[in-house]
Write a protein that holds these residues in place. Structure first.
Motif, PDB file in Angstrom:
ATOM      1  N   VAL A 169     -14.908  23.585  14.709  1.00  0.00           N
ATOM      2  CA  VAL A 169     -13.965  22.775  15.468  1.00  0.00           C
ATOM      3  C   VAL A 169     -12.600  23.429  15.348  1.00  0.00           C
ATOM      4  N   ARG A 170     -12.089  23.902  16.454  1.00  0.00           N
ATOM      5  CA  ARG A 170     -10.795  24.608  16.469  1.00  0.00           C
ATOM      6  C   ARG A 170      -9.730  23.747  17.117  1.00  0.00           C
ATOM      7  N   ALA A 171      -8.497  23.985  16.715  1.00  0.00           N
ATOM      8  CA  ALA A 171      -7.382  23.301  17.371  1.00  0.00           C
ATOM      9  C   ALA A 171      -7.263  23.840  18.787  1.00  0.00           C
ATOM     10  N   PRO A 172      -6.861  22.991  19.753  1.00  0.00           N
ATOM     11  CA  PRO A 172      -6.686  23.480  21.118  1.00  0.00           C
ATOM     12  C   PRO A 172      -5.569  24.497  21.199  1.00  0.00           C
ATOM     13  N   SER A 173      -5.690  25.452  22.122  1.00  0.00           N
ATOM     14  CA  SER A 173      -4.661  26.488  22.278  1.00  0.00           C
ATOM     15  C   SER A 173      -3.370  25.849  22.792  1.00  0.00           C
ATOM     16  N   PRO A 184       0.833  -1.207   0.000  1.00  0.00           N
ATOM     17  CA  PRO A 184       0.000   0.000   0.000  1.00  0.00           C
ATOM     18  C   PRO A 184       0.863   1.252   0.000  1.00  0.00           C
ATOM     19  N   ILE A 185       0.285   2.332  -0.463  1.00  0.00           N
ATOM     20  CA  ILE A 185       0.959   3.626  -0.426  1.00  0.00           C
ATOM     21  C   ILE A 185       0.913   4.137   1.010  1.00  0.00           C
ATOM     22  N   ARG A 186       2.065   4.431   1.568  1.00  0.00           N
ATOM     23  CA  ARG A 186       2.193   4.789   2.987  1.00  0.00           C
ATOM     24  C   ARG A 186       2.074   6.305   3.158  1.00  0.00           C
ATOM     25  N   VAL A 187       1.134   6.721   3.991  1.00  0.00           N
ATOM     26  CA  VAL A 187       0.782   8.140   4.127  1.00  0.00           C
ATOM     27  C   VAL A 187       1.075   8.609   5.547  1.00  0.00           C
ATOM     28  N   LEU A 188       1.753   9.724   5.656  1.00  0.00           N
ATOM     29  CA  LEU A 188       1.946  10.399   6.936  1.00  0.00           C
ATOM     30  C   LEU A 188       1.036  11.623   6.970  1.00  0.00           C
ATOM     31  N   VAL A 189       0.170  11.719   7.966  1.00  0.00           N
ATOM     32  CA  VAL A 189      -0.734  12.851   8.130  1.00  0.00           C
ATOM     33  C   VAL A 189      -0.043  13.891   9.015  1.00  0.00           C
ATOM     34  N   VAL A 190       0.193  15.078   8.466  1.00  0.00           N
ATOM     35  CA  VAL A 190       0.828  16.167   9.212  1.00  0.00           C
ATOM     36  C   VAL A 190      -0.218  17.252   9.408  1.00  0.00           C
ATOM     37  N   GLU A 191      -0.749  17.341  10.611  1.00  0.00           N
ATOM     38  CA  GLU A 191      -1.899  18.209  10.902  1.00  0.00           C
ATOM     39  C   GLU A 191      -1.901  18.516  12.395  1.00  0.00           C
ATOM     40  N   ASP A 192      -1.919  19.819  12.751  1.00  0.00           N
ATOM     41  CA  ASP A 192      -1.837  20.171  14.168  1.00  0.00           C
ATOM     42  C   ASP A 192      -3.179  20.093  14.887  1.00  0.00           C
ATOM     43  N   ASP A 193      -4.281  20.086  14.158  1.00  0.00           N
ATOM     44  CA  ASP A 193      -5.605  19.972  14.764  1.00  0.00           C
ATOM     45  C   ASP A 193      -5.890  18.479  14.989  1.00  0.00           C
ATOM     46  N   PRO A 194      -5.979  18.021  16.248  1.00  0.00           N
ATOM     47  CA  PRO A 194      -6.133  16.583  16.499  1.00  0.00           C
ATOM     48  C   PRO A 194      -7.432  16.010  15.946  1.00  0.00           C
ATOM     49  N   VAL A 195      -8.498  16.799  15.931  1.00  0.00           N
ATOM     50  CA  VAL A 195      -9.774  16.313  15.391  1.00  0.00           C
ATOM     51  C   VAL A 195      -9.640  16.083  13.886  1.00  0.00           C
ATOM     52  N   ALA A 196      -9.041  17.069  13.195  1.00  0.00           N
ATOM     53  CA  ALA A 196      -8.837  16.928  11.756  1.00  0.00           C
ATOM     54  C   ALA A 196      -7.866  15.795  11.455  1.00  0.00           C
ATOM     55  N   ALA A 197      -6.798  15.665  12.263  1.00  0.00           N
ATOM     56  CA  ALA A 197      -5.815  14.604  12.030  1.00  0.00           C
ATOM     57  C   ALA A 197      -6.476  13.226  12.122  1.00  0.00           C
ATOM     58  N   ASP A 198      -7.305  13.032  13.144  1.00  0.00           N
ATOM     59  CA  ASP A 198      -7.997  11.741  13.293  1.00  0.00           C
ATOM     60  C   ASP A 198      -8.914  11.472  12.106  1.00  0.00           C
ATOM     61  N   ALA A 199      -9.604  12.514  11.646  1.00  0.00           N
ATOM     62  CA  ALA A 199     -10.503  12.349  10.498  1.00  0.00           C
ATOM     63  C   ALA A 199      -9.714  11.993   9.240  1.00  0.00           C
TER      64      ALA A 199
END
Length: 230
Positions: free
Chosen positions: A225-229, A6-21
């Protein structure tokens, strides 16, 4: 018979809700697997130093570095993973700069699973092109795999300009808005406003909670939905 990796993907995202999605979205596309997440550019570099990665799903607005600066430094360090940039920015100058840094696709926030799935499938088709091209037509077809045929599809009846206005109204409302509040702010009907708000909830970009204390059925309040401070 060998099984294709499979194509291996790294998710780089500081918002944990968006990262999980985004991790969940990647996992739903056949032929792709999420190998990790990173909240900052520094964390992304550490992951890449110890993990094989084919593709970065990269938010351009990280707390410690701009995504394009990260992409540039990764290229200089010898990392050759391709990049799908995830951003709310619409600056075409940024788009042009990203092309030279390995950015093969852009996805504008907020987006649905269907939008990301389309980009990932097209990227897989592009990667699958191998061998020597028989002519210009074959080269053109390989490059065309990365280009969407038109604007990313929204659910039937929704339009991108109205979605952008609804998103803007919601982001500006610290205490959240009801469908009626959004309808008034944007100039659409309450029923239409609710459809856009529910779309944002489905995309993981908004949350909803019932507003009690009124007579009858409680009204729903929607919040961006905002990233935590930090």
């Amino acid at each position: 018979m060998t099984t294709e990796q499979p194509i291996r993907v790294l998710v780089v995202e500081d918002d944990p809700v968006a990262a999980d999605a985004h991790v969940m979205y990647v996992g739903r596309v056949p032929g792709f697997t999420a190998v990790g997440t990173a909240r900052t550019g520094a964390e992304a570099r550490r992951v890449l130093d110890r993990t094989a990665v084919d593709l970065l799903l990269l938010d351009l607005h990280l707390p410690d570095v701009h995504g394009l600066q990260l992409a540039r430094s990764l290229r200089a360090a010898g990392h050759h993973a391709d990049v799908i940039a995830v951003t709310s920015a619409r600056d075409l100058a940024v788009v042009r700069e990203g092309v030279s840094l390995g950015v093969v696709q852009y996805v504008l926030k907020p987006f649905t699973f269907a939008t990301l799935r389309d980009r990932l499938v097209r990227y897989a088709e592009f990667r699958a092109a191998a061998g020597e091209a028989s002519g210009q037509d074959e080269v053109d077809r390989a490059l065309a795999a990365l280009r969407a045929p038109g604007p990313a599809a929204l659910p039937k009846g929704l339009s991108a300009p109205t979605l952008e206005r609804v998103t803007g109204a919601l982001r500006e409302a610290e205490e959240g808005l009801t469908a009626a509040g959004v309808a008034e702010a944007v100039g659409i009907s309450r029923i239409t406003a609710r459809r856009y708000l529910e779309h944002l909830v489905d995309a993981g970009r908004a949350g909803r909670n019932p507003l009690y204390g009124q007579v009858g059925r409680p009204e729903l309040v929607y919040r961006w939905v905002r990233a935590p401070s930090r």
